[in-house]
Design an enzyme around this catalytic site. Structure first.
Site, PDB file in Angstrom:
ATOM      1  CG  PHE A 304      -5.615   7.418   6.402  1.00  0.00           C
ATOM      2  CD1 PHE A 304      -7.237   7.538   6.482  1.00  0.00           C
ATOM      3  CD2 PHE A 304      -5.394   7.395   4.906  1.00  0.00           C
ATOM      4  CE1 PHE A 304      -8.188   7.280   5.547  1.00  0.00           C
ATOM      5  CE2 PHE A 304      -6.133   6.921   3.857  1.00  0.00           C
ATOM      6  CZ  PHE A 304      -7.490   6.983   4.308  1.00  0.00           C
ATOM      7  CE1 TYR A 311      -1.010   3.690  11.597  1.00  0.00           C
ATOM      8  CE2 TYR A 311      -2.066   5.504  12.048  1.00  0.00           C
ATOM      9  CZ  TYR A 311      -1.721   4.734  11.160  1.00  0.00           C
ATOM     10  OH  TYR A 311      -1.944   5.138   9.924  1.00  0.00           O
ATOM     11  CD  GLU A 369       3.958   3.349  -0.036  1.00  0.00           C
ATOM     12  OE1 GLU A 369       3.327   3.739  -0.885  1.00  0.00           O
ATOM     13  OE2 GLU A 369       3.461   2.808   0.925  1.00  0.00           O
ATOM     14  CG  ASP A 396       2.933  -3.264  -6.496  1.00  0.00           C
ATOM     15  OD1 ASP A 396       2.733  -4.077  -5.722  1.00  0.00           O
ATOM     16  OD2 ASP A 396       2.140  -2.732  -7.267  1.00  0.00           O
ATOM     17  CD  GLU A 412      -1.590   2.113   7.982  1.00  0.00           C
ATOM     18  OE1 GLU A 412      -2.619   2.500   8.511  1.00  0.00           O
ATOM     19  OE2 GLU A 412      -0.606   2.863   7.864  1.00  0.00           O
ATOM     20  CD  GLU A 421      -8.687   1.443   0.799  1.00  0.00           C
ATOM     21  OE1 GLU A 421      -7.706   1.556   0.977  1.00  0.00           O
ATOM     22  OE2 GLU A 421      -9.722   2.296   1.190  1.00  0.00           O
TER      23      GLU A 421
END
Length: 613
Positions: A304, A311, A369, A396, A412, A421
């Site tokens: 990615f 980006y 993250e 989370d 993203e 997603e």
């Protein structure tokens, strides 16, 4: 060149197969097409009267390696759907005999003639042979344009017979097999571009180029018309074999045709950035990511992060958002809080710091993250590069108790279908720590669907055991596929979501019915899904075929299969119902065709596939 296609020579009659093979090799051909039986040797097998001699040449004339470069041609007199019972039975016996001989020789492929839409007995005779063989390919030879009075259902009154309809009838009756394909014979007159485009979705294994379609140029050499060249260049990306057939019309011999066809291959456009990156991924089915249930691996992040376009555009969006948030007069004193939620290995964090420099604005960045393995990477970069400008949070985003509220939320989390997603669910949770009037990047995303012809992908799924495969959406770089109508918008999500402030909270379930008019007859194997997104202001990203961001390869389309492919007649309306369903533990899609025929609802209750929350 590496893209050089295989080139074959078709012989009407191979009196001496070894001499024919040597000649073809000496003239630069890679393989030879030759009759399986002598053209004059029409057998009466149905009568039961034994014939004294062999029906064809000995297998000792060539080595097994040489036979592996021969494509067998089934006798042209064979008519498996003859209305005369004795002729039909005789054809069946001869057909079986010739195909058994091709299997015995280990030929890679067999050429079969199809000249009408009446092919039920053809399919009934061929089907068991497909199932009984392992490696032989069956190339059904069809003209690109047909002359004659046999009309097929679904054809326009203003046009002649449509050979695609003959092929569609045969492949629908046959068992699913990736060894059954088309050998398209070029004709002097080409059909309309829309009919030619339809072949881009079919398994075209070979293109037969008769010498009669060549023109002679000013220098006295054979060339193809511009229209033929355009078609060939488009279809050659699927690497079909080229087969030269017919009598030689030039004193220099067959070599002038070989030189021209080889030259044509060298004029194919080189792959662009995206095609170069995606080589090997064309029509390769991948299960969509489960980013909440599973932690991504390092290799996935690395892939990615290679996308330069995504980006760059995110950088523009953050730069413009910072300028919109903080006026020039306050640039030296006011610090904007930017939260990168789902920071991965840090590309958005890096880009945010760069965008702040470009905008000449002060920022305090949080990198949130949930994947503990990616957090290791983030902490390493923070210690080496970022220092106190960035706070790394291992959590989370939906459950994080933020110490302050953000001016800008950057994420993203988009999938090939936009929301597949779980971006809506994640960002609704993260919205709790966005200031009133704060900015979300992305601010909106829209999914799109379009009816799709893709026999290659459908066959691959149909050959797998179990019901789930044909009721699961797959991420796939669609290549050997054809859209029956342009994409239409499906679901839209906006962030920040005003419903988050309501008493009931946000509802991210969706339902829509879309209607498509199909300009040409086709067979629908499911539908393709795409998305586009507004990051901020007029900065966007898109994988919609008409507006695809040039050079971006982070997302491939998504494919929603139909269990049973459906024929769509010319000018008819295709109606598709699509649901996005939600429950406390999962999100899933359901889909159904409503017209031209109704199908059962696919993936009901998420039994075949769901995205775990």
């Amino acid at each position: 060149p590496t893209r050089m296609a295989n080139l074959g020579l078709s012989l009407h009659c191979a009196a001496d197969i070894a001499a024919g093979f040597s000649f073809a090799a000496s003239e630069g051909f890679n393989f030879l097409c030759a009759p399986l039986a002598h053209p004059r040797f029409k057998r009466d097998l149905a009568s039961g009267v034994a014939h004294s001699g062999p029906f064809t040449r000995s297998d000792l004339l060539l080595t097994s390696q040489e036979w592996a470069q021969i494509v067998g041609k089934v006798s042209p007199w064979i008519d498996l759907d003859s209305p005369i019972p004795t002729a039909r039975r005789n054809s069946e016996e001869a057909f079986k005999q010739e195909l058994a001989w091709a299997t015995h020789l280990g030929l890679p492929a067999v050429l079969l003639n199809l000249s009408s839409p009446t092919c039920s007995n053809f399919a009934a005779t061929l089907g068991p042979i497909i199932l009984a063989t392992m490696n032989t390919q069956f190339w059904v030879q069809l003209p690109l344009a047909a002359m004659g009075d046999q009309a097929s259902e679904g054809e326009g009154e203003d046009e002649g017979p449509d050979p695609w309809l003959w092929w569609d009838a045969l492949r629908t009756l046959c068992p699913p097999s990736n060894r059954l394909g088309v050998a398209l014979s070029l004709t002097a007159d080409l059909p309309r571009p829309a009919l030619l485009a339809r072949w881009m979705g079919e398994p075209v294994k070979a293109i037969v180029v008769p010498t009669s379609v060549f023109l002679t140029n000013a220098k006295g050499f054979p060339v193809l018309s511009k229209a033929h060249q355009v078609f060939l260049k488009k279809i050659m990306k699927f690497k079909p074999r080229l087969v030269l057939s017919g009598s030689v019309k030039y004193t220099q011999g067959v070599s002038v045709y070989v030189s021209y066809l080889r030259h044509l291959e060298t004029t194919l456009p080189p792959p662009n950035e995206v095609e170069a990156f995606a080589q090997g991924y064309e029509d390769f089915l991948q299960a969509p990511l489960q980013p909440l249930m599973d932690n991504l691996e390092s290799q996935t992040y690395e892939t990615f992060e290679k996308d330069p376009v995504k980006y760059r555009n995110y950088g523009w969006a953050v730069r413009d958002a910072l300028r919109a948030r903080v006026p020039e007069a306050d640039a030296a004193t006011r610090v904007s809080v930017v939260m990168v939620v789902g920071a991965g290995r840090g590309p958005l964090v890096r880009m945010t710091l760069k965008a702040a420099e470009e905008a000449k604005r002060l920022v305090r960045v949080y990198a949130v993250e949930k994947n503990p393995n990616a957090v290791v990477t983030l902490l390493g970069i923070q210690a080496a590069e970022w220092g106190e400008r960035v706070t790394v949070v291992s959590c989370d985003m939906r459950h994080w108790k933020a110490p302050e509220k953000a001016d800008i939320l950057v994420s993203e989390l988009l999938g090939s279908f936009g929301d597949n997603e779980l971006s809506p669910e994640c960002l609704d949770g993260a919205q709790a720590f966005l200031k009133e009037g704060g900015i979300s990047i992305p601010s909106r995303y829209t999914s799109y669907v379009a009816p799709l012809t893709t026999p290659r992908l459908h066959t691959e799924l149909a050959l797998q055991e179990g019901f789930k495969h044909l009721q699961t959406p797959y991420v796939v770089l669609l290549s050997n596929a054809h859209l029956l109508a342009p994409p239409q918008p499906c679901f839209v999500f906006d962030h920040p979501n005003p419903a988050c402030a309501s008493e009931r909270g946000p509802d991210n379930s969706r339902y829509t019915v879309l209607h498509f008019v199909c300009a040409e007859a086709g067979r629908m194997h499911g539908f393709a899904g795409y998305f586009d997104t507004v990051l901020f202001g007029d900065t966007t990203l898109s994988i919609h075929p008409d507006t695809h961001s040039p050079g971006m390869f982070s997302w491939f389309p998504i494919y929603f299969p139909l269990v049973t492919p459906v024929f769509v007649s010319r000018g008819s309306t295709v109606s598709i119902a699509v649901w996005r369903k939600t429950s406390p533990g999962k999100v899933w899609y359901e889909w159904a065709l409503l017209s031209p025929v109704a199908t059962p609802i696919h993936n009901a209750c998420g039994k075949a596939y769901y995205i775990g929350l």
